[in-house]
Structure formats: structure tokens, C-alpha cells
Design an enzyme around this catalytic site. Structure first.
Site, short mmCIF file in Angstrom:
data_model
loop_
_atom_site.label_atom_id
_atom_site.label_comp_id
_atom_site.label_asym_id
_atom_site.label_seq_id
_atom_site.Cartn_x
_atom_site.Cartn_y
_atom_site.Cartn_z
N ARG A 64 0.85 -1.18 0.00
CA ARG A 64 0.00 0.00 0.00
C ARG A 64 0.89 1.24 0.00
O ARG A 64 2.10 1.15 0.08
CB ARG A 64 -0.91 0.01 1.24
CG ARG A 64 -0.17 -0.32 2.52
CD ARG A 64 -0.81 0.23 3.76
NE ARG A 64 -0.77 1.67 3.80
CZ ARG A 64 0.33 2.37 4.11
NH1 ARG A 64 1.48 1.77 4.41
NH2 ARG A 64 0.30 3.68 4.12
N GLY A 65 0.23 2.40 -0.09
CA GLY A 65 0.96 3.66 -0.16
C GLY A 65 1.14 4.07 -1.61
O GLY A 65 1.61 3.30 -2.44
N ALA A 66 0.77 5.31 -1.93
CA ALA A 66 0.69 5.74 -3.32
C ALA A 66 1.96 5.48 -4.14
O ALA A 66 1.90 4.81 -5.17
CB ALA A 66 0.31 7.22 -3.38
N ARG A 82 -7.10 -0.57 -7.04
CA ARG A 82 -7.43 0.51 -6.10
C ARG A 82 -7.64 1.78 -6.91
O ARG A 82 -6.69 2.41 -7.35
CB ARG A 82 -6.34 0.71 -5.04
CG ARG A 82 -6.14 -0.49 -4.13
CD ARG A 82 -5.55 -0.10 -2.79
NE ARG A 82 -6.49 0.65 -1.98
CZ ARG A 82 -6.16 1.31 -0.87
NH1 ARG A 82 -4.92 1.31 -0.45
NH2 ARG A 82 -7.07 1.98 -0.19
N GLN A 115 -3.12 2.21 10.29
CA GLN A 115 -1.82 2.29 9.62
C GLN A 115 -0.84 3.16 10.41
O GLN A 115 0.36 2.95 10.35
CB GLN A 115 -1.98 2.86 8.20
CG GLN A 115 -2.72 1.95 7.25
CD GLN A 115 -4.19 2.33 7.13
OE1 GLN A 115 -4.80 2.81 8.07
NE2 GLN A 115 -4.75 2.12 5.95
N ASP A 143 -2.80 10.42 -2.03
CA ASP A 143 -3.05 9.34 -2.97
C ASP A 143 -3.42 9.86 -4.35
O ASP A 143 -3.24 9.17 -5.35
CB ASP A 143 -4.17 8.43 -2.45
CG ASP A 143 -3.68 7.57 -1.30
OD1 ASP A 143 -3.22 6.45 -1.56
OD2 ASP A 143 -3.76 8.03 -0.15
N LYS A 166 -5.71 9.47 3.01
CA LYS A 166 -6.40 8.56 3.93
C LYS A 166 -7.46 9.31 4.74
O LYS A 166 -7.24 10.43 5.20
CB LYS A 166 -5.39 7.93 4.88
CG LYS A 166 -5.96 6.94 5.86
CD LYS A 166 -6.70 5.81 5.16
CE LYS A 166 -5.80 5.05 4.21
NZ LYS A 166 -6.56 4.02 3.43
#
EC number: 5.3.1.23
Length: 350
Positions: free
Chosen positions: A34-36, A68, A182, A223, A234
């Protein structure tokens, strides 16, 4: 592909092996990766994996891009590597040669993100000095923006880490970031590993920190950044921006130019991912490896309706500055963003 399974942190550091694109798509959807910026890297490697395995690259690219929808970097990485693959194929390259080109392009994207991370840290610390000269900082962050989301040391977290190394970080305030924690599971994990002075707080406690004068600046990632400077991040980021505005605290977004989506005019046009209600109605242990809901401890009545957006959108008028590897935009305007993106070769295109 071998990933560090982020759903198992901080309890365990476990490798997750993805041997095909459907496995990688599951890893993306369950937030194992995860994470842009890292999603862009993973998407690029996913295309290279499909090419190396002899799978249909167009089909693989479609599956990955849809994994996503809000995270624009994912589509950028997928399209960039797929484009390199198709260009090689059109020039007459054999399948193995085209696959090698795809892998080389994915590796280049990975290296570029690491360099971008270092430059964002430099620009971000310079901005803090400009806004708050000659002092140490108490910084509030949300979600996770460190090395776990990046080819380098991260985005917003990389700025805090650089400040820490300069001996000027008084305290990193870490929002736990409900419902998947997170911040609690990942940012606190990274802060502890980095030897940083940090404190963990519930998302709802942030207001009292602002009121007490204990926050000098807010640092978050992104994101997706639209053409007008709106920022999707987020869920829980927008309330922090409102609090920061009321308390006259700088609200700073740190993100690479790969996160900028010039094809989306404004924040209201962003498709915000709605995630499973079980993420809210159940609490799942990291050891279970499940973030999709199911199998956790039930904390709400059976059948309770749930509103669970993965992101919220902060309008540009609430943002003090956007920090990228190409420089800083402040005030945040569509014109300023367009001028900065014109200097970058990595702006997201359809």
C-alpha cells in the site's frame, strides 16, 4: 514478486510471494502492499511479472489498474511499464526481450522514486525552516508515509525523519488512523526503528493537541492530487486540515509528481474507494493477516450499516503547501501546480 506483508506488521515481518498478477491484485486490495508511490512501483513490477510469465500484458494491466481506483500512482506505474513493453514489441522484440525491457522500466521507476523521496525531504525541511525559523518542531502526521510506501524513505515521514536527523524533532505525533490503524501499526513501527521521539494518539484526540498549542505543523501524504490542487488522502486528513486552519498551523502535503492527476479537474471528481464495512464492525489482529474484514472480534451489532470511505478530499484553500521532488507550491493553485508539473517528466497522463 516478494513483498513485505504490511498486514502482519508490527507483530511479524513476513514475506509475501506473488507469482502472478491476480496474487498481486489481492495483495493490493488487502493492503499487504500500500501507499501511493509504492503502489506505482508494485504496479510496474506486476506488468513486468506478467510479461516474464508470458501472460496477456493488456489484461494484466487492466486488473492492476482497477485494484485501487483512488491511488493514481498505481495506474501511472502500470501504464508506464506496459507502454515500454508494447513499444519494444512493436519494434520486433521477441517476448523475452520485451519482458526484459518491461523489467528495466519498472526498475527505473523504482530508482526514480527513491531519488524523489530524498528531494522531497530536502524541500520539506527547507519549507519548515522558512515557515518556522530557528526552532524545533512538533509534527503531526496521519496514516503511513515512510519507507513502507516508497522506493526511498517515504514522503511526509521522510521530512520528519530528516528533521529528526538534524536534531530538531521535538515530537512526532502519530494518528492511529482508524479503522485499519496504519499509523499505530506502521508509522509507530517506523518511528521506533528510526529512534524518533514519537507519541501515538487516537484520531479524535488531535483537536485537543491543536488547542493546547502542541502542534507546529501537519505533514501528510497524498493518494491523488487533482488539477486544482485538491488532495485525496487517507480518511481523517480533511478534519486535520480544518483544525490546522482554525488554529493557524501549517498544513503541508508531501507527494511525488506521480501523484498529480492533471486529467481530473477538481476534488469533487475523485472516485473515493468504499471499503468493506467489516473493517469497521470488526477488529482484526495483525497476526491474522486479514484487513478485508471477517474473522476479527465483532465490536458492532450484527448487520450494522457502515460508511467506510478509504479517503477524504482536502480542498486547496486549506493546504499551506504541496511539497514535491520538483519543488514547493504555495499558495496551492491550479496555475502553480500546472507550472510545476510542466517541469516534470512524471506527471500522470491517461
Amino acid at each position: 514478486m516478494v513483498l513485505l506483508d504490511q498486514t502482519r506488521l508490527p507483530a511479524e515481518e513476513v514475506e509475501l510471494v506473488c507469482t502472478d498478477v491476480p496474487a498481486l491484485v489481492r495483495a493490493i486490495r488487502t493492503l499487504a502492499v500500500r501507499g501511493a508511490p509504492l503502489l506505482g512501483i508494485a504496479g510496474g513490477y506486476g506488468v513486468a511479472l506478467a510479461a516474464a510469465r508470458g501472460y496477456d500484458v493488456a489484461e494484466a494491466a487492466g486488473l492492476l489498474e482497477g485494484a485501487r481506483p483512488t491511488a493514481v500512482n498505481l495506474g501511472y506505474g502500470v501504464r508506464r511499464v506496459a507502454t515500454a513493453y508494447w513499444a519494444a514489441a512493436r519494434k520486433g522484440a521477441e517476448a523475452a526481450e520485451a519482458a526484459a525491457v518491461a523489467l528495466t522500466e519498472a526498475q527505473a521507476l523504482h530508482r526514480e522514486d527513491a531519488r524523489a523521496s530524498a528531494r522531497m525531504a530536502e524541500h520539506g525541511t527547507a519549507l519548515l525552516e522558512e515557515l518556522l525559523p530557528g526552532r524545533g518542531y512538533q509534527l503531526l502526521t496521519h496514516c503511513n508515509t515512510g519507507a513502507l510506501v516508497s522506493g526511498g524513505e517515504g514522503t511526509a515521514f521522510a521530512v520528519a525523519l530528516r528533521v529528526h536527523r538534524q536534531g530538531r524533532l521535538r515530537r512526532l505525533w502519530v494518528d492511529e488512523t482508524r479503522p485499519l490503524l496504519q499509523g499505530a501499526r506502521l508509522t509507530a513501527y517506523e518511528a521506533a526503528r528510526g529512534g524518533m521521539a514519537y507519541s501515538l494518539l487516537t484520531d479524535s484526540a488531535a483537536g485537543s493537541l491543536f488547542a493546547a498549542g502542541e502542534v507546529d505543523a501537519v505533514l501528510i501524504g497524498a493518494d491523488r492530487i487533482t488539477a486544482d490542487g485538491s488532495v485525496a488522502n487517507k480518511v481523517g486528513s480533511y478534519p486535520l486540515a480544518v483544525l490546522a486552519k482554525y488554529h493557524h498551523v501549517p498544513f503541508i502535503v508531501v507527494a511525488p509528481t506521480t501523484t498529480v492527476d492533471m486529467e481530473t479537474a477538481e476534488g469533487t471528481s475523485i472516485v473515493v474507494e468504499q471499503r468493506s464495512g467489516q473493517e469497521v464492525t470488526e477488529v482484526t489482529s495483525p497476526r491474522s493477516g486479514s484487513t478485508g474484514g471477517g474473522g476479527g472480534m465483532v465490536v458492532a451489532p450484527l448487520g450494522a450499516p457502515v460508511y467506510n470511505p478509504a479517503f477524504d478530499v482536502t480542498p486547496p484553500e486549506l493546504i499551506t503547501a504541496i511539497v514535491t521532488e520538483e519543488g514547493v507550491i504555495s499558495p496551492v493553485t491550479g496555475v502553480g501546480l500546472a507550472e510545476l508539473c510542466a517541469r516534470s517528466s512524471q506527471v500522470t497522463i491517461s
